[in-house]
Design a protein around this motif. Structure first.
Motif, mmCIF file in Angstrom:
data_model
loop_
_atom_site.group_PDB
_atom_site.id
_atom_site.type_symbol
_atom_site.label_atom_id
_atom_site.label_comp_id
_atom_site.label_asym_id
_atom_site.label_seq_id
_atom_site.Cartn_x
_atom_site.Cartn_y
_atom_site.Cartn_z
ATOM 1 N N THR A 79 0.838 -1.193 0.000
ATOM 2 C CA THR A 79 0.000 0.000 0.000
ATOM 3 C C THR A 79 0.874 1.244 0.000
ATOM 4 O O THR A 79 1.928 1.273 0.629
ATOM 5 N N SER A 80 0.449 2.277 -0.710
ATOM 6 C CA SER A 80 1.234 3.511 -0.742
ATOM 7 C C SER A 80 1.271 4.149 0.643
ATOM 8 O O SER A 80 0.320 4.030 1.423
ATOM 9 N N GLY A 81 2.372 4.812 0.951
ATOM 10 C CA GLY A 81 2.537 5.420 2.263
ATOM 11 C C GLY A 81 3.559 4.665 3.092
ATOM 12 O O GLY A 81 4.255 3.774 2.589
ATOM 13 N N GLN A 82 3.674 5.013 4.357
ATOM 14 C CA GLN A 82 4.635 4.378 5.233
ATOM 15 C C GLN A 82 4.123 3.017 5.693
ATOM 16 O O GLN A 82 3.006 2.908 6.211
ATOM 17 N N THR A 83 4.954 2.006 5.511
ATOM 18 C CA THR A 83 4.536 0.627 5.790
ATOM 19 C C THR A 83 4.084 0.437 7.231
ATOM 20 O O THR A 83 3.058 -0.187 7.494
ATOM 21 N N GLY A 84 4.842 0.975 8.187
ATOM 22 C CA GLY A 84 4.501 0.797 9.593
ATOM 23 C C GLY A 84 3.156 1.386 9.944
ATOM 24 O O GLY A 84 2.337 0.760 10.632
ATOM 25 N N GLU A 85 2.911 2.607 9.464
ATOM 26 C CA GLU A 85 1.624 3.250 9.742
ATOM 27 C C GLU A 85 0.494 2.496 9.055
ATOM 28 O O GLU A 85 -0.579 2.301 9.634
ATOM 29 N N ASN A 86 0.731 2.067 7.824
ATOM 30 C CA ASN A 86 -0.277 1.277 7.112
ATOM 31 C C ASN A 86 -0.624 0.004 7.881
ATOM 32 O O ASN A 86 -1.797 -0.393 7.961
ATOM 33 N N LEU A 87 0.398 -0.627 8.449
ATOM 34 C CA LEU A 87 0.202 -1.892 9.167
ATOM 35 C C LEU A 87 -0.745 -1.712 10.342
ATOM 36 O O LEU A 87 -1.710 -2.470 10.502
ATOM 37 N N VAL A 88 -0.491 -0.709 11.172
ATOM 38 C CA VAL A 88 -1.353 -0.477 12.335
ATOM 39 C C VAL A 88 -2.762 -0.098 11.894
ATOM 40 O O VAL A 88 -3.759 -0.547 12.476
ATOM 41 N N GLU A 89 -2.868 0.709 10.862
ATOM 42 C CA GLU A 89 -4.179 1.129 10.380
ATOM 43 C C GLU A 89 -4.993 -0.060 9.863
ATOM 44 O O GLU A 89 -6.203 -0.157 10.118
ATOM 45 N N LEU A 90 -4.345 -0.979 9.173
ATOM 46 C CA LEU A 90 -5.037 -2.175 8.686
ATOM 47 C C LEU A 90 -5.499 -3.054 9.845
ATOM 48 O O LEU A 90 -6.631 -3.562 9.847
ATOM 49 N N LEU A 91 -4.641 -3.229 10.834
ATOM 50 C CA LEU A 91 -5.002 -4.041 11.996
ATOM 51 C C LEU A 91 -6.157 -3.399 12.768
ATOM 52 O O LEU A 91 -7.035 -4.093 13.295
ATOM 53 N N GLU A 92 -6.158 -2.084 12.816
ATOM 54 C CA GLU A 92 -7.175 -1.371 13.585
ATOM 55 C C GLU A 92 -8.557 -1.468 12.945
ATOM 56 O O GLU A 92 -9.570 -1.291 13.626
ATOM 57 N N MET A 93 -8.625 -1.768 11.657
ATOM 58 C CA MET A 93 -9.920 -1.896 10.991
ATOM 59 C C MET A 93 -10.498 -3.302 11.107
ATOM 60 O O MET A 93 -11.567 -3.582 10.556
ATOM 61 N N ARG A 94 -9.807 -4.183 11.837
ATOM 62 C CA ARG A 94 -10.377 -5.484 12.139
ATOM 63 C C ARG A 94 -11.633 -5.290 12.986
ATOM 64 O O ARG A 94 -11.716 -4.384 13.826
ATOM 65 N N LEU A 95 -12.603 -6.167 12.789
ATOM 66 C CA LEU A 95 -13.859 -6.032 13.517
ATOM 67 C C LEU A 95 -13.668 -6.156 15.017
ATOM 68 O O LEU A 95 -14.235 -5.377 15.796
ATOM 69 N N ASP A 96 -12.844 -7.113 15.466
ATOM 70 C CA ASP A 96 -12.675 -7.284 16.912
ATOM 71 C C ASP A 96 -12.035 -6.050 17.548
ATOM 72 O O ASP A 96 -12.404 -5.637 18.655
ATOM 73 N N ALA A 97 -11.097 -5.414 16.838
ATOM 74 C CA ALA A 97 -10.452 -4.210 17.369
ATOM 75 C C ALA A 97 -11.461 -3.079 17.529
ATOM 76 O O ALA A 97 -11.464 -2.361 18.538
ATOM 77 N N LEU A 98 -12.345 -2.924 16.549
ATOM 78 C CA LEU A 98 -13.316 -1.838 16.607
ATOM 79 C C LEU A 98 -14.400 -2.096 17.646
ATOM 80 O O LEU A 98 -14.921 -1.148 18.249
ATOM 81 N N VAL A 99 -14.749 -3.354 17.871
ATOM 82 C CA VAL A 99 -15.698 -3.690 18.940
ATOM 83 C C VAL A 99 -15.118 -3.262 20.287
ATOM 84 O O VAL A 99 -15.826 -2.717 21.147
ATOM 85 N N LEU A 100 -13.819 -3.472 20.468
ATOM 86 C CA LEU A 100 -13.162 -3.038 21.702
ATOM 87 C C LEU A 100 -13.099 -1.518 21.792
ATOM 88 O O LEU A 100 -13.468 -0.934 22.818
ATOM 89 N N ARG A 101 -12.644 -0.859 20.742
ATOM 90 C CA ARG A 101 -12.507 0.604 20.773
ATOM 91 C C ARG A 101 -13.853 1.284 21.013
ATOM 92 O O ARG A 101 -13.920 2.345 21.626
ATOM 93 N N ALA A 102 -14.936 0.669 20.531
ATOM 94 C CA ALA A 102 -16.269 1.256 20.710
ATOM 95 C C ALA A 102 -16.751 1.151 22.153
ATOM 96 O O ALA A 102 -17.728 1.801 22.525
ATOM 97 N N GLY A 103 -16.088 0.320 22.957
ATOM 98 C CA GLY A 103 -16.500 0.148 24.347
ATOM 99 C C GLY A 103 -17.518 -0.947 24.551
ATOM 100 O O GLY A 103 -18.098 -1.073 25.638
#
Length: 207
Positions: A79-103
């Motif tokens: 993906t275009s952009g910085q690999t490290g930042e892209n990596l965290v952003e992709l992981l953060e869009m996982r459904l389980d991660a967002l269920v946690l972030r939503a509280g």
């Protein structure tokens, strides 16, 4: 303390990052690695050991397998952009991660359990894959039959607010309605994950 809880606490102390609220409390009392040599000063880690530990920290915070993290890294690299930042952003869009972030859940493990047990809807459809990639604009809800159960009543009442980070800007949450929307792609600076992502990139680049 259950074996699973003890394991999470030991892993948290070893990696220097709290993986559960209970681990956070224990780390305040014992801010050193587990084991009889935990209090002693460690010898200087090699570059490899530093990068490996950072990779393990990232993997543990999302509770994913090595193969899953490697797949995400390969995608982030393409993906275009910085690999490290892209990596965290992709992981953060996982459904389980967002269920946690939503509280809706107290820990990543609980969030994953909710998804696997088919309590979670995305745009009105049941999704039982924790790794499901939520797209900006999509809504996350709790299944109507599950809303009245104790775990979700606790969540709706804000029962996890005190132990979770503040809701990040990429999520709009109506906690009392048990509804959240991913309004845009996350930015690394907003993601409440402790990790030097460049070290993770360097770890995989050297493999």
């Amino acid at each position: 303390m259950s074996n699973q809880s003890r394991s999470k606490t030991r892993l948290s102390r070893a990696l220097g990052v709290a993986l559960t609220p209970k681990a956070a409390r224990i780390m305040e009392k014992r801010p050193y690695a587990p084991g009889e040599h935990g209090r002693t000063k460690r010898k200087q880690d090699s570059d490899y050991a530093v990068r490996l530990r950072e990779k393990q920290r990232l993997r543990a915070q999302y509770g994913i397998r090595e193969k899953q993290l490697k797949i995400a890294y390969v995608e982030a690299k393409r993906t275009s952009g910085q690999t490290g930042e892209n990596l965290v952003e992709l992981l953060e869009m996982r459904l389980d991660a967002l269920v946690l972030r939503a509280g809706f859940a107290r820990t990543m493990a609980q969030a994953r359990q909710f998804v696997v047990h088919r309590h979670i809807l995305v745009d009105g459809q049941i999704v039982d894959r924790p790794s499901f990639r939520v797209k900006p604009g999509q809504y996350i809800n709790i299944k109507q039959r599950s809303e009245g159960t104790e775990p979700f009543q606790v969540a709706a009442a804000g029962g996890h607010v005190d132990v979770l980070p503040k809701t990040p800007g990429y999520l709009e949450v109506e906690l009392d309605k048990l509804q959240a929307q991913l309004v845009r792609r996350p930015k690394r600076a907003e993601v409440p994950v402790t990790c030097e992502v460049q070290l993770v990139v360097e770890y995989y680049a050297a493999r």
